[in-house]
Design a protein around this motif. Structure first.
Motif, PDB file in Angstrom:
ATOM      1  N   TYR A  74       4.143   9.803   4.004  1.00  0.00           N
ATOM      2  CA  TYR A  74       3.805   8.832   5.032  1.00  0.00           C
ATOM      3  C   TYR A  74       3.225   7.597   4.362  1.00  0.00           C
ATOM      4  O   TYR A  74       2.456   7.708   3.411  1.00  0.00           O
ATOM      5  CB  TYR A  74       2.751   9.408   5.987  1.00  0.00           C
ATOM      6  CG  TYR A  74       3.161  10.731   6.582  1.00  0.00           C
ATOM      7  CD1 TYR A  74       3.759  10.798   7.821  1.00  0.00           C
ATOM      8  CD2 TYR A  74       2.951  11.911   5.878  1.00  0.00           C
ATOM      9  CE1 TYR A  74       4.144  12.012   8.368  1.00  0.00           C
ATOM     10  CE2 TYR A  74       3.331  13.133   6.414  1.00  0.00           C
ATOM     11  CZ  TYR A  74       3.923  13.181   7.654  1.00  0.00           C
ATOM     12  OH  TYR A  74       4.310  14.373   8.179  1.00  0.00           O
ATOM     13  N   LYS A  75       3.558   6.423   4.882  1.00  0.00           N
ATOM     14  CA  LYS A  75       3.016   5.182   4.329  1.00  0.00           C
ATOM     15  C   LYS A  75       1.553   5.033   4.730  1.00  0.00           C
ATOM     16  O   LYS A  75       1.189   5.243   5.886  1.00  0.00           O
ATOM     17  CB  LYS A  75       3.784   3.961   4.857  1.00  0.00           C
ATOM     18  CG  LYS A  75       5.137   3.781   4.253  1.00  0.00           C
ATOM     19  CD  LYS A  75       5.740   2.489   4.772  1.00  0.00           C
ATOM     20  CE  LYS A  75       7.143   2.308   4.266  1.00  0.00           C
ATOM     21  NZ  LYS A  75       7.738   1.076   4.809  1.00  0.00           N
ATOM     22  N   GLN A  76       0.733   4.652   3.765  1.00  0.00           N
ATOM     23  CA  GLN A  76      -0.684   4.420   4.024  1.00  0.00           C
ATOM     24  C   GLN A  76      -0.867   3.352   5.104  1.00  0.00           C
ATOM     25  O   GLN A  76      -1.724   3.483   5.971  1.00  0.00           O
ATOM     26  CB  GLN A  76      -1.396   3.996   2.735  1.00  0.00           C
ATOM     27  CG  GLN A  76      -2.874   3.692   2.911  1.00  0.00           C
ATOM     28  CD  GLN A  76      -3.698   4.925   3.204  1.00  0.00           C
ATOM     29  OE1 GLN A  76      -3.614   5.907   2.494  1.00  0.00           O
ATOM     30  NE2 GLN A  76      -4.496   4.875   4.257  1.00  0.00           N
ATOM     31  N   ASP A  77      -0.041   2.317   5.085  1.00  0.00           N
ATOM     32  CA  ASP A  77      -0.130   1.250   6.088  1.00  0.00           C
ATOM     33  C   ASP A  77       0.101   1.782   7.501  1.00  0.00           C
ATOM     34  O   ASP A  77      -0.561   1.368   8.446  1.00  0.00           O
ATOM     35  CB  ASP A  77       0.874   0.137   5.785  1.00  0.00           C
ATOM     36  CG  ASP A  77       0.513  -0.651   4.541  1.00  0.00           C
ATOM     37  OD1 ASP A  77      -0.655  -0.575   4.108  1.00  0.00           O
ATOM     38  OD2 ASP A  77       1.400  -1.339   4.008  1.00  0.00           O
ATOM     39  N   ASP A  78       1.066   2.715   7.646  1.00  0.00           N
ATOM     40  CA  ASP A  78       1.344   3.293   8.961  1.00  0.00           C
ATOM     41  C   ASP A  78       0.167   4.137   9.445  1.00  0.00           C
ATOM     42  O   ASP A  78      -0.157   4.134  10.637  1.00  0.00           O
ATOM     43  CB  ASP A  78       2.615   4.144   8.923  1.00  0.00           C
ATOM     44  CG  ASP A  78       3.869   3.310   8.755  1.00  0.00           C
ATOM     45  OD1 ASP A  78       3.805   2.074   8.962  1.00  0.00           O
ATOM     46  OD2 ASP A  78       4.917   3.891   8.415  1.00  0.00           O
ATOM     47  N   ILE A  79      -0.470   4.853   8.533  1.00  0.00           N
ATOM     48  CA  ILE A  79      -1.642   5.661   8.888  1.00  0.00           C
ATOM     49  C   ILE A  79      -2.765   4.737   9.359  1.00  0.00           C
ATOM     50  O   ILE A  79      -3.418   4.997  10.369  1.00  0.00           O
ATOM     51  CB  ILE A  79      -2.122   6.508   7.692  1.00  0.00           C
ATOM     52  CG1 ILE A  79      -1.008   7.415   7.158  1.00  0.00           C
ATOM     53  CG2 ILE A  79      -3.353   7.323   8.077  1.00  0.00           C
ATOM     54  CD1 ILE A  79      -0.443   8.385   8.134  1.00  0.00           C
TER      55      ILE A  79
END
Length: 88
Positions: A74-79
Protein backbone atom coordinates in the motif's frame (compact mmCIF):
# COMPACT_ATOMS: atom_id res chain seq x y z
CA UNK A 1 42.24 -11.95 -28.15
CA UNK A 2 42.66 -8.24 -27.48
CA UNK A 3 44.17 -7.08 -24.21
CA UNK A 4 42.91 -3.75 -22.85
CA UNK A 5 44.65 -1.98 -20.03
CA UNK A 6 42.67 -0.26 -17.30
CA UNK A 7 44.37 2.84 -16.02
CA UNK A 8 44.06 4.51 -12.65
CA UNK A 9 42.17 7.34 -14.36
CA UNK A 10 39.69 4.83 -15.81
CA UNK A 11 39.02 3.46 -12.34
CA UNK A 12 38.59 6.95 -10.86
CA UNK A 13 36.10 7.84 -13.58
CA UNK A 14 34.18 4.61 -12.94
CA UNK A 15 34.14 5.38 -9.22
CA UNK A 16 32.72 8.86 -9.86
CA UNK A 17 30.00 7.51 -12.12
CA UNK A 18 29.05 4.78 -9.65
CA UNK A 19 28.88 7.24 -6.74
CA UNK A 20 26.69 9.59 -8.77
CA UNK A 21 24.33 6.73 -9.64
CA UNK A 22 24.14 5.57 -6.01
CA UNK A 23 23.41 9.11 -4.79
CA UNK A 24 20.40 9.22 -7.11
CA UNK A 25 19.04 6.00 -5.60
CA UNK A 26 19.80 6.44 -1.89
CA UNK A 27 18.42 9.37 0.11
CA UNK A 28 21.11 11.48 1.73
CA UNK A 29 21.04 12.69 5.36
CA UNK A 30 18.25 15.18 5.90
CA UNK A 31 16.21 13.96 2.93
CA UNK A 32 12.81 12.31 3.28
CA UNK A 33 13.54 8.71 4.24
CA UNK A 34 9.93 7.67 4.92
CA UNK A 35 8.87 4.40 3.37
CA UNK A 36 6.77 4.85 0.28
CA UNK A 37 5.20 1.38 0.35
CA UNK A 38 3.89 -0.56 3.34
CA UNK A 39 3.06 -4.23 3.76
CA UNK A 40 -0.33 -5.39 5.04
CA UNK A 41 0.84 -6.01 8.61
CA UNK A 42 2.33 -2.50 8.80
CA UNK A 43 -0.93 -0.96 7.54
CA UNK A 44 -2.99 -2.98 10.04
CA UNK A 45 -0.81 -1.80 12.93
CA UNK A 46 -0.89 1.79 11.75
CA UNK A 47 -4.68 1.86 11.30
CA UNK A 48 -5.30 -0.49 14.25
CA UNK A 49 -7.56 -2.73 12.18
CA UNK A 50 -8.01 -6.47 11.68
CA UNK A 51 -6.96 -8.40 8.56
CA UNK A 52 -10.65 -8.68 7.60
CA UNK A 53 -11.18 -4.93 7.83
CA UNK A 54 -8.13 -4.32 5.66
CA UNK A 55 -9.47 -6.82 3.14
CA UNK A 56 -12.81 -4.97 3.10
CA UNK A 57 -10.99 -1.68 2.44
CA UNK A 58 -9.33 -3.33 -0.57
CA UNK A 59 -12.52 -4.97 -1.85
CA UNK A 60 -14.69 -1.85 -1.68
CA UNK A 61 -11.97 0.30 -3.24
CA UNK A 62 -11.40 2.51 -0.22
CA UNK A 63 -7.70 1.66 -0.20
CA UNK A 64 -5.74 0.99 -3.36
CA UNK A 65 -3.01 -1.64 -3.33
CA UNK A 66 -0.45 -3.40 -5.44
CA UNK A 67 0.00 -7.16 -5.36
CA UNK A 68 3.41 -8.62 -6.12
CA UNK A 69 3.23 -12.37 -5.96
CA UNK A 70 1.51 -13.18 -2.67
CA UNK A 71 2.46 -9.89 -0.99
CA UNK A 72 0.23 -6.82 -0.97
CA UNK A 73 1.68 -3.32 -0.74
CA UNK A 74 0.00 0.00 0.00
CA UNK A 75 1.24 3.51 -0.76
CA UNK A 76 2.11 5.55 2.31
CA UNK A 77 0.40 8.57 0.70
CA UNK A 78 -2.87 6.62 0.35
CA UNK A 79 -2.71 5.58 4.02
CA UNK A 80 -2.15 9.21 5.03
CA UNK A 81 -5.15 10.31 2.94
CA UNK A 82 -7.29 7.62 4.53
CA UNK A 83 -6.23 8.75 8.01
CA UNK A 84 -7.10 12.34 7.11
CA UNK A 85 -10.50 11.25 5.77
CA UNK A 86 -9.67 12.30 2.24
CA UNK A 87 -10.17 9.03 0.36
CA UNK A 88 -13.60 8.07 -0.90
Amino acid sequence: MTVELVTKEDLLELESRLLAAIKKLVPMDGEDTAKKWLKSNEVRKLLKISPGTLQNLRINGTLSFTRIGSLIYYKQDDINKLLEGGMQ
